[in-house]
Enzyme design. Structure first.
Site, PDB file in Angstrom:
ATOM      1  N   THR A   1       0.810  -1.220   0.000  1.00  0.00           N
ATOM      2  CA  THR A   1       0.000   0.000   0.000  1.00  0.00           C
ATOM      3  C   THR A   1       0.846   1.275   0.000  1.00  0.00           C
ATOM      4  OG1 THR A   1      -1.693   1.282   1.142  1.00  0.00           O
ATOM      5  CG2 THR A   1      -0.269  -0.099   2.536  1.00  0.00           C
TER       6      THR A   1
ATOM      7  N   HIS B   1      -1.326   5.671  -9.295  1.00  0.00           N
ATOM      8  CA  HIS B   1      -2.267   5.119  -8.314  1.00  0.00           C
ATOM      9  C   HIS B   1      -3.079   6.217  -7.624  1.00  0.00           C
ATOM     10  CE1 HIS B   1       1.357   6.072  -5.970  1.00  0.00           C
ATOM     11  NE2 HIS B   1       0.522   6.350  -4.996  1.00  0.00           N
TER      12      HIS B   1
ATOM     13  N   SER C   1      -5.433  15.202 -13.140  1.00  0.00           N
ATOM     14  CA  SER C   1      -6.819  15.303 -13.575  1.00  0.00           C
ATOM     15  C   SER C   1      -7.167  16.766 -13.771  1.00  0.00           C
ATOM     16  CB  SER C   1      -7.699  14.705 -12.477  1.00  0.00           C
ATOM     17  OG  SER C   1      -9.036  15.092 -12.628  1.00  0.00           O
TER      18      SER C   1
ATOM     19  N   TYR D   1     -10.145  14.729  -3.160  1.00  0.00           N
ATOM     20  CA  TYR D   1      -9.437  14.257  -4.359  1.00  0.00           C
ATOM     21  C   TYR D   1      -8.761  15.425  -5.074  1.00  0.00           C
ATOM     22  CZ  TYR D   1      -9.032  12.416  -9.151  1.00  0.00           C
ATOM     23  OH  TYR D   1      -8.586  12.051 -10.391  1.00  0.00           O
ATOM     24  N   SER D   2      -9.531  16.491  -5.273  1.00  0.00           N
ATOM     25  CA  SER D   2      -9.020  17.661  -5.971  1.00  0.00           C
ATOM     26  C   SER D   2      -7.830  18.270  -5.230  1.00  0.00           C
ATOM     27  CB  SER D   2     -10.163  18.675  -6.086  1.00  0.00           C
ATOM     28  OG  SER D   2      -9.768  19.769  -6.830  1.00  0.00           O
ATOM     29  N   ALA D   3      -7.912  18.294  -3.906  1.00  0.00           N
ATOM     30  CA  ALA D   3      -6.811  18.851  -3.102  1.00  0.00           C
ATOM     31  C   ALA D   3      -5.524  18.076  -3.366  1.00  0.00           C
ATOM     32  CB  ALA D   3      -7.159  18.786  -1.625  1.00  0.00           C
TER      33      ALA D   3
ATOM     34  N   LYS E   1      -4.740  16.394  -6.052  1.00  0.00           N
ATOM     35  CA  LYS E   1      -4.276  16.607  -7.428  1.00  0.00           C
ATOM     36  C   LYS E   1      -3.674  18.007  -7.589  1.00  0.00           C
ATOM     37  CE  LYS E   1      -5.320  12.580  -9.210  1.00  0.00           C
ATOM     38  NZ  LYS E   1      -4.247  11.630  -9.585  1.00  0.00           N
TER      39      LYS E   1
HETATM   40  N1  LIG Z   1     -10.995   7.352 -14.050  1.00  0.00           N
HETATM   41  C1  LIG Z   1     -11.199   8.653 -14.225  1.00  0.00           C
HETATM   42  O1  LIG Z   1     -12.278   9.117 -14.523  1.00  0.00           O
HETATM   43  C2  LIG Z   1     -10.059   9.587 -14.087  1.00  0.00           C
HETATM   44  C3  LIG Z   1      -8.867   9.177 -13.542  1.00  0.00           C
HETATM   45  N2  LIG Z   1      -7.845  10.058 -13.391  1.00  0.00           N
HETATM   46  C4  LIG Z   1      -6.594   9.642 -12.772  1.00  0.00           C
HETATM   47  O2  LIG Z   1      -6.067   8.510 -13.437  1.00  0.00           O
HETATM   48  C5  LIG Z   1      -5.380   7.678 -12.514  1.00  0.00           C
HETATM   49  C6  LIG Z   1      -5.902   6.253 -12.600  1.00  0.00           C
HETATM   50  O3  LIG Z   1      -7.283   6.291 -12.393  1.00  0.00           O
HETATM   51  P1  LIG Z   1      -8.188   4.967 -12.558  1.00  0.00           P
HETATM   52  O4  LIG Z   1      -7.537   4.023 -13.495  1.00  0.00           O
HETATM   53  O5  LIG Z   1      -9.552   5.426 -12.815  1.00  0.00           O
HETATM   54  O6  LIG Z   1      -8.110   4.395 -11.081  1.00  0.00           O
HETATM   55  P2  LIG Z   1      -8.598   2.959 -10.539  1.00  0.00           P
HETATM   56  O7  LIG Z   1      -9.375   3.248  -9.290  1.00  0.00           O
HETATM   57  O8  LIG Z   1      -9.215   2.164 -11.606  1.00  0.00           O
HETATM   58  O9  LIG Z   1      -7.218   2.290 -10.145  1.00  0.00           O
HETATM   59  C7  LIG Z   1      -6.497   2.776  -9.071  1.00  0.00           C
HETATM   60  C8  LIG Z   1      -5.246   1.958  -8.928  1.00  0.00           C
HETATM   61  O10 LIG Z   1      -4.556   2.385  -7.756  1.00  0.00           O
HETATM   62  C9  LIG Z   1      -4.378   1.254  -6.892  1.00  0.00           C
HETATM   63  N3  LIG Z   1      -4.498   1.695  -5.506  1.00  0.00           N
HETATM   64  C10 LIG Z   1      -5.592   2.152  -4.869  1.00  0.00           C
HETATM   65  N4  LIG Z   1      -5.319   2.424  -3.597  1.00  0.00           N
HETATM   66  C11 LIG Z   1      -4.012   2.126  -3.416  1.00  0.00           C
HETATM   67  C12 LIG Z   1      -3.140   2.165  -2.300  1.00  0.00           C
HETATM   68  N5  LIG Z   1      -3.565   2.562  -1.102  1.00  0.00           N
HETATM   69  N6  LIG Z   1      -1.849   1.786  -2.462  1.00  0.00           N
HETATM   70  C13 LIG Z   1      -1.403   1.365  -3.673  1.00  0.00           C
HETATM   71  N7  LIG Z   1      -2.182   1.304  -4.766  1.00  0.00           N
HETATM   72  C14 LIG Z   1      -3.481   1.667  -4.637  1.00  0.00           C
HETATM   73  C15 LIG Z   1      -5.483   0.291  -7.277  1.00  0.00           C
HETATM   74  O11 LIG Z   1      -5.143  -1.059  -7.016  1.00  0.00           O
HETATM   75  P3  LIG Z   1      -5.443  -1.832  -5.642  1.00  0.00           P
HETATM   76  O12 LIG Z   1      -6.842  -1.515  -5.258  1.00  0.00           O
HETATM   77  O13 LIG Z   1      -5.172  -3.241  -5.996  1.00  0.00           O
HETATM   78  O14 LIG Z   1      -4.437  -1.291  -4.675  1.00  0.00           O
HETATM   79  C16 LIG Z   1      -5.524   0.480  -8.776  1.00  0.00           C
HETATM   80  O15 LIG Z   1      -4.525  -0.276  -9.379  1.00  0.00           O
HETATM   81  C17 LIG Z   1      -5.586   8.315 -11.146  1.00  0.00           C
HETATM   82  O16 LIG Z   1      -4.453   9.051 -10.796  1.00  0.00           O
HETATM   83  C18 LIG Z   1      -6.786   9.213 -11.349  1.00  0.00           C
HETATM   84  O17 LIG Z   1      -6.766  10.295 -10.467  1.00  0.00           O
HETATM   85  C19 LIG Z   1      -7.961  11.353 -13.796  1.00  0.00           C
HETATM   86  C20 LIG Z   1      -9.120  11.812 -14.339  1.00  0.00           C
HETATM   87  C21 LIG Z   1     -10.277  10.968 -14.536  1.00  0.00           C
HETATM   88  C1  LIG Z   2     -13.994  20.437 -19.560  1.00  0.00           C
HETATM   89  C2  LIG Z   2     -14.818  20.161 -18.329  1.00  0.00           C
HETATM   90  C3  LIG Z   2     -16.255  20.560 -18.506  1.00  0.00           C
HETATM   91  C4  LIG Z   2     -14.699  18.721 -17.957  1.00  0.00           C
HETATM   92  C5  LIG Z   2     -15.304  18.443 -16.580  1.00  0.00           C
HETATM   93  C6  LIG Z   2     -14.762  17.138 -16.125  1.00  0.00           C
HETATM   94  C7  LIG Z   2     -15.154  16.798 -14.665  1.00  0.00           C
HETATM   95  C8  LIG Z   2     -16.634  16.483 -14.590  1.00  0.00           C
HETATM   96  C9  LIG Z   2     -14.253  15.652 -14.260  1.00  0.00           C
HETATM   97  C10 LIG Z   2     -12.803  16.149 -14.205  1.00  0.00           C
HETATM   98  C11 LIG Z   2     -12.107  15.257 -13.221  1.00  0.00           C
HETATM   99  C12 LIG Z   2     -13.105  14.196 -12.890  1.00  0.00           C
HETATM  100  C13 LIG Z   2     -12.899  13.344 -11.623  1.00  0.00           C
HETATM  101  C14 LIG Z   2     -11.577  12.628 -11.638  1.00  0.00           C
HETATM  102  O1  LIG Z   2     -10.601  13.088 -12.145  1.00  0.00           O
HETATM  103  C15 LIG Z   2     -11.473  11.375 -10.965  1.00  0.00           C
HETATM  104  C16 LIG Z   2     -12.467  10.869 -10.222  1.00  0.00           C
HETATM  105  C17 LIG Z   2     -12.141   9.780  -9.265  1.00  0.00           C
HETATM  106  C18 LIG Z   2     -13.115   8.661  -9.390  1.00  0.00           C
HETATM  107  O2  LIG Z   2     -12.892   7.763  -8.331  1.00  0.00           O
HETATM  108  C19 LIG Z   2     -14.555   9.174  -9.347  1.00  0.00           C
HETATM  109  C20 LIG Z   2     -14.798  10.202 -10.406  1.00  0.00           C
HETATM  110  C21 LIG Z   2     -13.861  11.394 -10.298  1.00  0.00           C
HETATM  111  C22 LIG Z   2     -14.194  12.168  -9.046  1.00  0.00           C
HETATM  112  C23 LIG Z   2     -14.018  12.295 -11.550  1.00  0.00           C
HETATM  113  C24 LIG Z   2     -15.394  13.009 -11.593  1.00  0.00           C
HETATM  114  C25 LIG Z   2     -15.531  13.912 -12.826  1.00  0.00           C
HETATM  115  C26 LIG Z   2     -14.416  14.940 -12.906  1.00  0.00           C
HETATM  116  C27 LIG Z   2     -14.592  15.918 -11.767  1.00  0.00           C
END
Ligand SMILES: NC(=O)C1=CN([C@@H]2O[C@H](COP(=O)(O)OP(=O)(O)OC[C@H]3O[C@@H](n4cnc5c(N)ncnc54)[C@H](OP(=O)(O)O)[C@@H]3O)[C@@H](O)[C@H]2O)C=CC1
Ligand SMILES: CC(C)CCC[C@@H](C)[C@H]1CC[C@H]2[C@@H]3C(=O)C=C4C[C@@H](O)CC[C@]4(C)[C@H]3CC[C@]12C
Length: 293
Positions: free
Chosen positions: A92, A120, A170, A183-185, A187
């Site tokens: 972790t 992650h 993000s 989350y935003s904080a 990032k």
């Molecule tokens: N999906 C989206 O809409 C968006 C995603 N992002 C960014 O993209 C990246 C990937 O997102 P996404 O693929 O959706 O995420 P997922 O939730 O699908 O995957 C997260 C990964 O992180 C691992 N993880 C979670 N907690 C821990 C921990 N405590 N220690 C180590 N590993 C951990 C998980 O594996 P495990 O649980 O096995 O540990 C998994 O492999 C992130 O940085 C996210 O902020 C940005 C914008 C939008």
């Molecule tokens: C050009 C703009 C209008 C686009 C707006 C995009 C907004 C709606 C996008 C930009 C970043 C996005 C969040 C993100 O990055 C990651 C996660 C973590 C996941 O566990 C749950 C969803 C969440 C909170 C996304 C929610 C939707 C967000 C706020």
């Protein structure tokens, strides 16, 4: 005068946009062949897909996350896809010692590192901020401090290889959207740390690139859209520019090369303009093709 302004200002805007958005198209998948890469959060979602694309390009891959069973499967698939080697370390990222251990593992098993992909993310909620300070602290540890810890541990190896750090961020780390406060904080913290560090690397002529990826849509989970899209990402000016690739979901290596001709203020002004005021326009030195959204 009025007419001149009407023409001159849009024209200047176009010239600036062209300048910020211009890039050389010189990426080849072979550039990643044999490169030693760590991908965090690679048991699922975006990290898992990145691992597969790196595998197709013949990289040495070290993946990490908490769930060992999933990591094992991803490693098997990477080997099937053509990875030069693939291994995992489970644990972790709440634990900074573990974050550092992953980097040490790369040093021991791969003999160095070319690319550190920090992806992650800990689980959070989508809703009004509930006032839970403990949750904010925990999320900062996972989403931010472990990124810092891994970067610090990996820097000596990355300096040696003139490698890259890729930070998956993000839009929520650039703009304050509602319902994503903790989350935003985390990032925003990443942006502050890595954008500032990037400026220092420019000043010190450290040849390690830093790339922040912004995905602009929330579509949680492993459901990856099959059609790739180019996402510009801020990175310092680079002589070894890495433009878009025709491949789906791929991270291109890029380098924050020294700017010997520009001087300190030139670097600062240019970098700040590019990365702070035109974050979505800038694609001069590095691009990402993300096979999603
Ligand atoms: N999906 C989206 O809409 C968006 C995603 N992002 C960014 O993209 C990246 C990937 O997102 P996404 O693929 O959706 O995420 P997922 O939730 O699908 O995957 C997260 C990964 O992180 C691992 N993880 C979670 N907690 C821990 C921990 N405590 N220690 C180590 N590993 C951990 C998980 O594996 P495990 O649980 O096995 O540990 C998994 O492999 C992130 O940085 C996210 O902020 C940005 C914008 C939008
Ligand atoms: C050009 C703009 C209008 C686009 C707006 C995009 C907004 C709606 C996008 C930009 C970043 C996005 C969040 C993100 O990055 C990651 C996660 C973590 C996941 O566990 C749950 C969803 C969440 C909170 C996304 C929610 C939707 C967000 C706020």
């Amino acid at each position: 005068m009025g007419r001149l302004q009407k023409i001159l200002i849009p024209f200047l805007g176009l010239v600036l946009a062209f300048w910020f958005y211009s890039a050389r198209e010189n990426f080849k998948p072979e550039m990643l062949k044999g490169k030693r890469v760590i991908v965090t959060g690679a048991s699922t979602g975006i990290g898992e897909q990145m691992a597969y694309h790196l595998a197709r390009m013949g990289s040495h891959i070290l993946i990490t996350a908490r769930t060992e069973a999933k990591l094992q499967k991803v490693v098997e698939r990477c080997l099937e896809l053509g990875a030069a080697s693939a291994r995992y370390v489970s644990g972790t990222m709440e634990d900074m010692a573990f974050a550092e251990h992953v980097v040490k593992e790369a040093e021991a098993s791969l003999g160095g590192l070319d690319m550190l992909i920090l992806n992650h993310v800990g689980t959070s909620y989508f809703g009004y901020f509930d006032g839970d300070v403990g949750h904010v602290r925990k999320l900062l540890e996972i989403n931010f401090l472990s990124y810092v810890a891994m970067t610090v541990s990996a820097l000596p190896m990355l300096k040696e290889s003139e490698g890259s750090i890729v930070v998956v961020s993000s839009m929520a780390g650039k703009v304050g959207f509602p319902f994503t406060v903790p989350y935003s904080a985390t990032k925003f913290a990443l942006d502050g740390f890595f954008s500032s560090l990037r400026q220092e690397f420019s000043i010190q002529s450290v040849n390690v690139s830093i790339t922040l990826l912004l995905f602009d849509q929330g579509d949680h989970g492993p459901s990856i859209h099959p059609h790739p899209r180019v996402l510009p990402c801020p990175s310092p000016p680079s002589a070894t520019a890495s433009p878009p690739s025709p491949l789906p979901l791929f991270l291109q290596p890029c380098h924050s090369t020294s700017n010997t001709h520009s001087g300190l203020w030139g670097i600062l002004l240019k970098n700040s303009l590019r990365t702070q005021f035109f974050p979505m326009l800038h694609k001069t030195s590095c691009h990402v093709l993300a096979g999603m959204y």
